[in-house]
Design a protein around this motif. Structure first.
Motif, PDB file in Angstrom:
ATOM      1  N   TRP A 245      -2.157  15.197  -4.889  1.00  0.00           N
ATOM      2  CA  TRP A 245      -1.033  14.323  -4.576  1.00  0.00           C
ATOM      3  C   TRP A 245      -1.522  13.012  -3.994  1.00  0.00           C
ATOM      4  O   TRP A 245      -2.560  12.971  -3.330  1.00  0.00           O
ATOM      5  N   ALA A 246      -0.755  11.978  -4.239  1.00  0.00           N
ATOM      6  CA  ALA A 246      -1.050  10.670  -3.661  1.00  0.00           C
ATOM      7  C   ALA A 246       0.014  10.323  -2.627  1.00  0.00           C
ATOM      8  O   ALA A 246       1.209  10.364  -2.923  1.00  0.00           O
ATOM      9  N   LEU A 247      -0.432  10.037  -1.416  1.00  0.00           N
ATOM     10  CA  LEU A 247       0.455   9.443  -0.417  1.00  0.00           C
ATOM     11  C   LEU A 247       0.423   7.943  -0.638  1.00  0.00           C
ATOM     12  O   LEU A 247      -0.651   7.332  -0.642  1.00  0.00           O
ATOM     13  N   ARG A 248       1.590   7.343  -0.846  1.00  0.00           N
ATOM     14  CA  ARG A 248       1.676   5.912  -1.122  1.00  0.00           C
ATOM     15  C   ARG A 248       2.580   5.254  -0.074  1.00  0.00           C
ATOM     16  O   ARG A 248       3.735   5.634   0.079  1.00  0.00           O
ATOM     17  N   ILE A 249       2.045   4.252   0.627  1.00  0.00           N
ATOM     18  CA  ILE A 249       2.804   3.487   1.607  1.00  0.00           C
ATOM     19  C   ILE A 249       2.792   2.030   1.165  1.00  0.00           C
ATOM     20  O   ILE A 249       1.719   1.448   0.991  1.00  0.00           O
ATOM     21  N   SER A 250       3.956   1.449   0.969  1.00  0.00           N
ATOM     22  CA  SER A 250       4.060   0.045   0.566  1.00  0.00           C
ATOM     23  C   SER A 250       4.106  -0.835   1.811  1.00  0.00           C
ATOM     24  O   SER A 250       4.981  -0.670   2.666  1.00  0.00           O
ATOM     25  N   CYS A 251       3.162  -1.778   1.907  1.00  0.00           N
ATOM     26  CA  CYS A 251       3.074  -2.686   3.057  1.00  0.00           C
ATOM     27  C   CYS A 251       3.181  -4.123   2.564  1.00  0.00           C
ATOM     28  O   CYS A 251       2.447  -4.523   1.648  1.00  0.00           O
ATOM     29  N   ALA A 252       4.071  -4.897   3.154  1.00  0.00           N
ATOM     30  CA  ALA A 252       4.275  -6.279   2.731  1.00  0.00           C
ATOM     31  C   ALA A 252       3.009  -7.096   2.967  1.00  0.00           C
ATOM     32  O   ALA A 252       2.366  -6.998   4.013  1.00  0.00           O
TER      33      ALA A 252
ATOM     34  N   PRO B 197      -0.682  -8.638   7.027  1.00  0.00           N
ATOM     35  CA  PRO B 197      -1.975  -7.981   6.761  1.00  0.00           C
ATOM     36  C   PRO B 197      -2.396  -7.041   7.877  1.00  0.00           C
ATOM     37  O   PRO B 197      -3.084  -6.046   7.633  1.00  0.00           O
ATOM     38  N   GLY B 198      -2.005  -7.320   9.112  1.00  0.00           N
ATOM     39  CA  GLY B 198      -2.343  -6.410  10.207  1.00  0.00           C
ATOM     40  C   GLY B 198      -1.688  -5.060  10.044  1.00  0.00           C
ATOM     41  O   GLY B 198      -2.260  -4.030  10.408  1.00  0.00           O
ATOM     42  N   LEU B 199      -0.474  -5.042   9.496  1.00  0.00           N
ATOM     43  CA  LEU B 199       0.223  -3.786   9.234  1.00  0.00           C
ATOM     44  C   LEU B 199      -0.536  -2.968   8.201  1.00  0.00           C
ATOM     45  O   LEU B 199      -0.648  -1.740   8.323  1.00  0.00           O
TER      46      LEU B 199
ATOM     47  N   ALA C 205      -5.826   2.632   8.812  1.00  0.00           N
ATOM     48  CA  ALA C 205      -6.469   3.338   9.919  1.00  0.00           C
ATOM     49  C   ALA C 205      -5.773   4.664  10.206  1.00  0.00           C
ATOM     50  O   ALA C 205      -6.431   5.669  10.501  1.00  0.00           O
ATOM     51  N   ALA C 206      -4.444   4.680  10.125  1.00  0.00           N
ATOM     52  CA  ALA C 206      -3.709   5.915  10.392  1.00  0.00           C
ATOM     53  C   ALA C 206      -3.993   6.968   9.328  1.00  0.00           C
ATOM     54  O   ALA C 206      -4.206   8.144   9.640  1.00  0.00           O
ATOM     55  N   VAL C 207      -3.993   6.561   8.046  1.00  0.00           N
ATOM     56  CA  VAL C 207      -4.293   7.509   6.966  1.00  0.00           C
ATOM     57  C   VAL C 207      -5.709   8.057   7.132  1.00  0.00           C
ATOM     58  O   VAL C 207      -5.952   9.262   6.992  1.00  0.00           O
TER      59      VAL C 207
ATOM     60  N   PRO D  87       4.035  -6.881  17.481  1.00  0.00           N
ATOM     61  CA  PRO D  87       4.534  -7.653  16.336  1.00  0.00           C
ATOM     62  C   PRO D  87       3.855  -7.252  15.036  1.00  0.00           C
ATOM     63  O   PRO D  87       2.736  -6.749  15.033  1.00  0.00           O
ATOM     64  N   LYS D  88       4.568  -7.467  13.946  1.00  0.00           N
ATOM     65  CA  LYS D  88       3.914  -7.412  12.646  1.00  0.00           C
ATOM     66  C   LYS D  88       3.067  -8.676  12.523  1.00  0.00           C
ATOM     67  O   LYS D  88       3.523  -9.755  12.860  1.00  0.00           O
TER      68      LYS D  88
END
Length: 260
Positions: free
Chosen positions: A95-102, A106-108, A114-116, A258-259
């Motif tokens: 399985w692929a865990l996919r997280i979309s980040c705007a 870039p810090g997000l 890092a969390a993954v 902040p983001k």
């Protein structure tokens, strides 16, 4: 990912007596990355290497994923902008865990990576460019074990609730859970309101946090977490939650960040 110079800089700060949180604030490096580097340095492991790790949920006696703060932050990101989907041949059950980040934040993206990495250090984490965003993904057989909210269909069209063991972690690390939800589906903005007066209109400005999610269940997870933290909130409309009181905004400012 972080380079060798950043790793050595963070570790030298720890050697000088700074806490992990202090080193993280001064360098912009995630706490989970610094904690992982320090542990590897103490154990004499290469900073790049991730030790083999069984799944904490389906291997032996089930236990919570660790570290708990990284897990609850990632859980918030997953409930907001994440999904789990099969990859490769079905018989391999990968399985692929996919997280979309705007891309605007870039810090997000780095915090998500890092969390993954903290939760599944032996699995490669990828950044996949997409229009307007970067997909952070990682392949494992065990993502459905770690995120049992995975089911067919969109999250807002089905029941979303935490397993008992997840709720226990969220109760322990509520701030990280709220931070993940806000970093995925929330924002901190400046609200402007106009007050008509006899001598002309007057404008007032004040900061507030907004959280937007179509799922009523995910909204409730968010507001329940705010209640545990003593943060007052308002249901603005069918899909928006607002934190606008001075005390509430100040409380979230303490740990959301902040983001960037």
């Amino acid at each position: 990912m972080y380079n060798d110079t950043q790793r050595q800089q963070a570790l030298s700060m720890i050697d000088r007596g700074l806490t992990i949180s202090e080193a993280s604030r001064q360098t912009g490096i995630s706490r989970w990355a610094i904690r992982d580097w320090r542990l590897k340095a103490v154990q004499g492991q290469a900073l790049h290497a991730g030790p083999y790790q069984d799944c904490p949920r389906c291997s032996g006696v089930p236990k919570p994923p660790a570290p708990p703060d990284a897990y609850t932050y990632l859980l918030g990101l997953y409930l907001g902008d994440g999904c789990i989907s099969p990859v490769g041949e079905p018989r391999k059950e990968i399985w692929a865990l996919r997280i979309s980040c705007a891309n605007a934040w870039p810090g997000l993206i780095e915090q998500c990576v890092a969390a993954v990495s903290a939760i599944r250090p032996q699995n490669k984490v990828r950044r996949v460019p997409c229009p307007g965003c970067t997909e952070v993904n990682s392949h494992s057989k065990h993502w459905p074990c770690l995120f049992p909210q995975h089911r067919p269909g969109r999250k807002h069209e089905r029941k979303i609730e935490l397993a008992r063991w997840q709720q226990e972690i969220v109760n322990e690390c509520t701030q990280d859970f709220v931070r993940g939800l806000i970093h995925s589906d929330g924002c901190r903005t400046t609200n402007r309101i106009r007050r008509p007066l006899k001598d002309g209109d007057r404008w007032y400005e004040y900061p507030r946090y907004n959280f937007t999610n179509v799922s009523i269940d995910i909204q409730q997870l968010f507001t329940n977490a705010l209640d545990r933290l003593g943060v007052p909130w308002t249901q603005m409309n069918q899909k928006n939650i607002s934190v606008a009181t001075r005390e509430g905004v100040a409380r979230l400012d303490e740990f959301v960040g902040p983001k960037h």
